[in-house]
Design a protein around this motif. Structure first.
Motif, PDB file in Angstrom:
ATOM      1  N   TYR A 103     -57.605  28.546  18.854  1.00 29.70           N
ATOM      2  CA  TYR A 103     -56.038  28.798  18.324  1.00 29.70           C
ATOM      3  C   TYR A 103     -56.145  28.968  16.738  1.00 29.70           C
ATOM      4  O   TYR A 103     -56.680  28.634  16.105  1.00 29.70           O
ATOM      5  CB  TYR A 103     -55.083  27.741  18.230  1.00 29.70           C
ATOM      6  CG  TYR A 103     -54.721  27.334  19.894  1.00 29.70           C
ATOM      7  CD1 TYR A 103     -53.678  28.129  20.373  1.00 29.70           C
ATOM      8  CD2 TYR A 103     -55.778  26.635  20.546  1.00 29.70           C
ATOM      9  CE1 TYR A 103     -53.185  27.758  21.556  1.00 29.70           C
ATOM     10  CE2 TYR A 103     -55.172  26.070  21.881  1.00 29.70           C
ATOM     11  CZ  TYR A 103     -54.123  26.883  22.471  1.00 29.70           C
ATOM     12  OH  TYR A 103     -53.736  26.706  23.621  1.00 29.70           O
ATOM     13  N   PRO A 104     -55.287  30.047  16.160  1.00 28.77           N
ATOM     14  CA  PRO A 104     -55.174  30.203  14.542  1.00 28.77           C
ATOM     15  C   PRO A 104     -55.212  29.022  13.630  1.00 28.77           C
ATOM     16  O   PRO A 104     -55.304  28.981  12.593  1.00 28.77           O
ATOM     17  CB  PRO A 104     -54.290  31.284  14.481  1.00 28.77           C
ATOM     18  CG  PRO A 104     -53.393  31.397  15.872  1.00 28.77           C
ATOM     19  CD  PRO A 104     -54.316  30.946  16.839  1.00 28.77           C
ATOM     20  N   TYR A 105     -54.328  28.122  14.378  1.00 28.32           N
ATOM     21  CA  TYR A 105     -53.875  26.926  13.467  1.00 28.32           C
ATOM     22  C   TYR A 105     -54.240  25.894  14.513  1.00 28.32           C
ATOM     23  O   TYR A 105     -54.032  25.763  15.767  1.00 28.32           O
ATOM     24  CB  TYR A 105     -52.544  26.850  12.984  1.00 28.32           C
ATOM     25  CG  TYR A 105     -52.291  27.777  11.864  1.00 28.32           C
ATOM     26  CD1 TYR A 105     -52.300  27.328  10.501  1.00 28.32           C
ATOM     27  CD2 TYR A 105     -51.451  29.065  12.189  1.00 28.32           C
ATOM     28  CE1 TYR A 105     -52.387  28.314   9.535  1.00 28.32           C
ATOM     29  CE2 TYR A 105     -51.394  29.829  11.236  1.00 28.32           C
ATOM     30  CZ  TYR A 105     -51.765  29.454   9.782  1.00 28.32           C
ATOM     31  OH  TYR A 105     -51.561  30.556   8.734  1.00 28.32           O
ATOM     32  N   THR A 106     -54.841  24.869  13.926  1.00 26.96           N
ATOM     33  CA  THR A 106     -55.150  23.701  14.772  1.00 26.96           C
ATOM     34  C   THR A 106     -54.769  22.250  13.988  1.00 26.96           C
ATOM     35  O   THR A 106     -54.682  22.290  12.770  1.00 26.96           O
ATOM     36  CB  THR A 106     -56.617  23.691  15.117  1.00 26.96           C
ATOM     37  OG1 THR A 106     -56.819  22.416  16.127  1.00 26.96           O
ATOM     38  CG2 THR A 106     -57.410  23.509  14.013  1.00 26.96           C
TER      39      THR A 106
END
Lengths: 295, 278
Positions: A103-106
């Motif tokens: 994912y692009p943010y985690t």
């Protein structure tokens, strides 16, 4: 404002079987939608189409204005499916690192373990986890991408009462950030406690939609329970009374206007002991809704 | 490097509601690394797979090749080189068959694949990781076989021959991994392993991977040139100068295998996708 979930004329046929009739649905950011319906009602099919895991026979699905199978929308969605069947030879923290990389943010690993209640199990093999612990692992995986939209398909199945409470506490904390949640469950008190909106689906159609309060209002009844010498047969003739019956020595009256009923009982001078007025719980409302359709 | 595109505008896609603790991730290189590691560990920790794929060829090599390794073949070349090339081809054929066939067949239709599909993992990274995983098992097997041949079998050859042998063997895994993929998509989750086993051993035998083709029954000698592993073995043996077949013909056979089974895999994949997600 773009809808988080948008369904337009979405239907699904499996061969000749119409699993879902064309339906429209808008879900806005911050909504917590409880998805209810008997087994085989089309809940899972509808959710699968929302996730881009099934192609609708007709109509369009959009998540954040994008097709659900696009990487852009997948990057913002977290899901918890029934029977996720994670390979038993992997460890909890390995799986978390894997999903975090997608994912692009985690969220930080420690936070995911904390939220899922798996801190002590972080090095355990999946095959060594209990059913409830596996569910919690799936929850942690669903949160790995810090999703804006969380799909939970019967998330608490197999959890004990304590784990369920902890689970919903975590979900609630998540909604405080303006995230959107769509969940299905068999435990109606969970929907009642958490959902801001309920969608009841049966035989492939949406048969009711509204806040928990509105859904309960659809059946309109309140239950008056009391010990009295007033015979049930007589009460059945009162205006506004739907049913009256004696259970465990108590008279139970279902009515839309409990005040009118009580005024009459007192004015006619009947004995009244242990008086209670109860709002109909969601389970009763839900049963009466789906039964009406089945008849 | 990241595949993530910034949201074009709030009108198209509402702003993200990120947690205060959220951190950037999703870069493709760490993603590929994690995916390869996962694919590898998943099979490595299953002894039924790792032991049979890595140890069986080693045991067979010790029993049936090492004792004859110092002999000389009728054509004057070293039996040790010939047997090493043959048994390595046999072992890597197993890696290709089993690592793909069985993992694809058992995962297909499981909730796990649905879960992975619902993530933003690109299909290219998923497939690349599976191929790299098979190549890792291939390299691991050669890391066992080469020293064994050198020290126990006293196999000696020039450095470039070791390198050519290694390259030919590993590249040859690719066409057979297509066979593994096709098996995975066409066999059921419970039948993939038995089918792979039933095909693997007779195929290895008939292709001359255990002993020189000349010592096999006449009928088998006639069938062998129509079996892709025979061409794989011939190519590998040629790389160390113990066989002088026609390279072009062997390459054509391997390319044909890759093509035919690649198409079969693609067809099986589409069929499976329609069934699972249609």
């Amino acid at each position: 404002m773009v809808n988080v979930i948008e369904l337009r004329g979405v239907s699904k046929c499996y061969g000749k079987l119409q699993a879902v009739y064309p339906l429209d649905l808008d879900v806005q950011a911050g909504d917590i939608v409880g998805f209810l319906g008997p087994n085989g009602a089309g809940k899972t099919t509808t959710m699968s189409m929302m996730l881009g895991l099934r192609r609708p026979t007709s109509g369009t699905v959009r998540l954040f204005g994008q097709p659900p199978s696009s990487l852009q929308s997948r990057a913002r969605v977290g899901i918890m499916l029934q029977e996720s069947g994670v390979p038993g030879s992997l460890r909890v923290d390995e799986l978390l690192r894997l999903f975090q990389s997608y994912y692009p943010y985690t969220l930080p690993t420690a936070e995911l373990l904390e939220r899922a209640g798996l801190v002590e199990k972080r090095h355990a093999l999946v095959s060594a986890l209990s059913g409830g612990q596996k569910q919690r692992l799936y929850f942690a995986l669903a949160l790995a991408g810090d999703p804006d939209l969380l799909f939970l398909d019967e998330p608490t199945a197999g959890m004990d009462v304590e784990a369920r409470l902890h689970f919903w506490e975590q979900v609630r904390g998540f909604t405080a950030l303006g995230k959107t949640i769509l969940f299905s469950t068999h435990y109606l008190e969970e929907v009642d406690a958490l959902a801001t909106r309920i969608i009841v689906i049966d035989k492939g159609r949406i048969i009711a939609e509204g806040t928990p309060h509105e859904i309960k209002g659809l059946t309109a009844d309140k239950h008056v329970i009391l010990r009295t010498n007033l015979p049930a047969d007589l009460v059945n003739g009162y205006p506004g009374v739907r049913t009256a019956q004696v259970q465990n020595g108590e008279l139970q009256v279902a009515t839309t206007r409990p005040e009118d009923f009580l005024r009459r009982v007192f004015s006619e001078g009947w004995e009244v002991n242990d008086l209670r007025v109860k709002e109909v719980d969601l389970e009763t409302a839900f049963l009466s809704l789906t039964e009406e359709v089945h008849v | 490097m990241s595949y993530v595109l910034p949201a074009r505008s709030t009108a198209v896609s509402p702003q993200r509601a990120l947690s205060p603790t959220a951190v950037r991730s999703g870069r493709w290189l760490p993603m590929l690394g994690q995916q390869i590691r996962t694919e590898f560990m998943k099979l490595w920790r299953i002894p039924a797979f790792s032991a049979s794929v890595l140890l069986f060829p080693v045991i067979l090599f010790v029993l049936f090749a090492v004792p004859y390794a110092r002999e000389t073949l009728p054509n004057g070349s070293s039996a040790g080189k010939y047997l090493l090339a043959s048994f390595c081809a046999y072992g890597l054929l197993g890696v290709a068959f089993f690592s793909f066939g069985i993992s694809v067949a058992t995962e297909r239709g499981q909730g796990w694949m649905r879960l992975i599909r619902a993530t933003p993992l690109p299909a290219t990274i998923f497939i690349t990781a599976k191929i790299v995983m098979a190549l890792m098992f291939a390299v691991l097997l050669l890391a066992l076989m080469f020293p064994l041949a050198f020290f126990a079998g006293h196999v000696r050859m020039a450095t470039y021959e070791w390198i050519m042998l290694f390259i030919n063997l590993v590249v040859g895994v690719l066409p057979f991994s297509m066979v593994g993929f096709a098996l995975g998509y066409w066999a059921g989750p419970n039948s993939a392993a038995p089918i792979a086993n039933i095909v693997y051993l007779p195929l290895s035998f008939a292709s001359g991977l255990w002993q020189p083709l000349e010592s096999l029954p006449a009928i088998v000698q006639r069938i062998a040139p129509y079996l892709p592993p025979y061409h794989y073995a011939q190519l590998v043996r040629r790389a160390v100068g113990v066989e002088d077949g026609k390279t072009g013909q062997h390459l054509a056979w391997l390319l044909g295998t890759a093509l035919v089974f690649g198409l079969l895999s693609a067809w099986g994949y589409r069929r499976d996708q329609d069934k699972q997600y249609g």
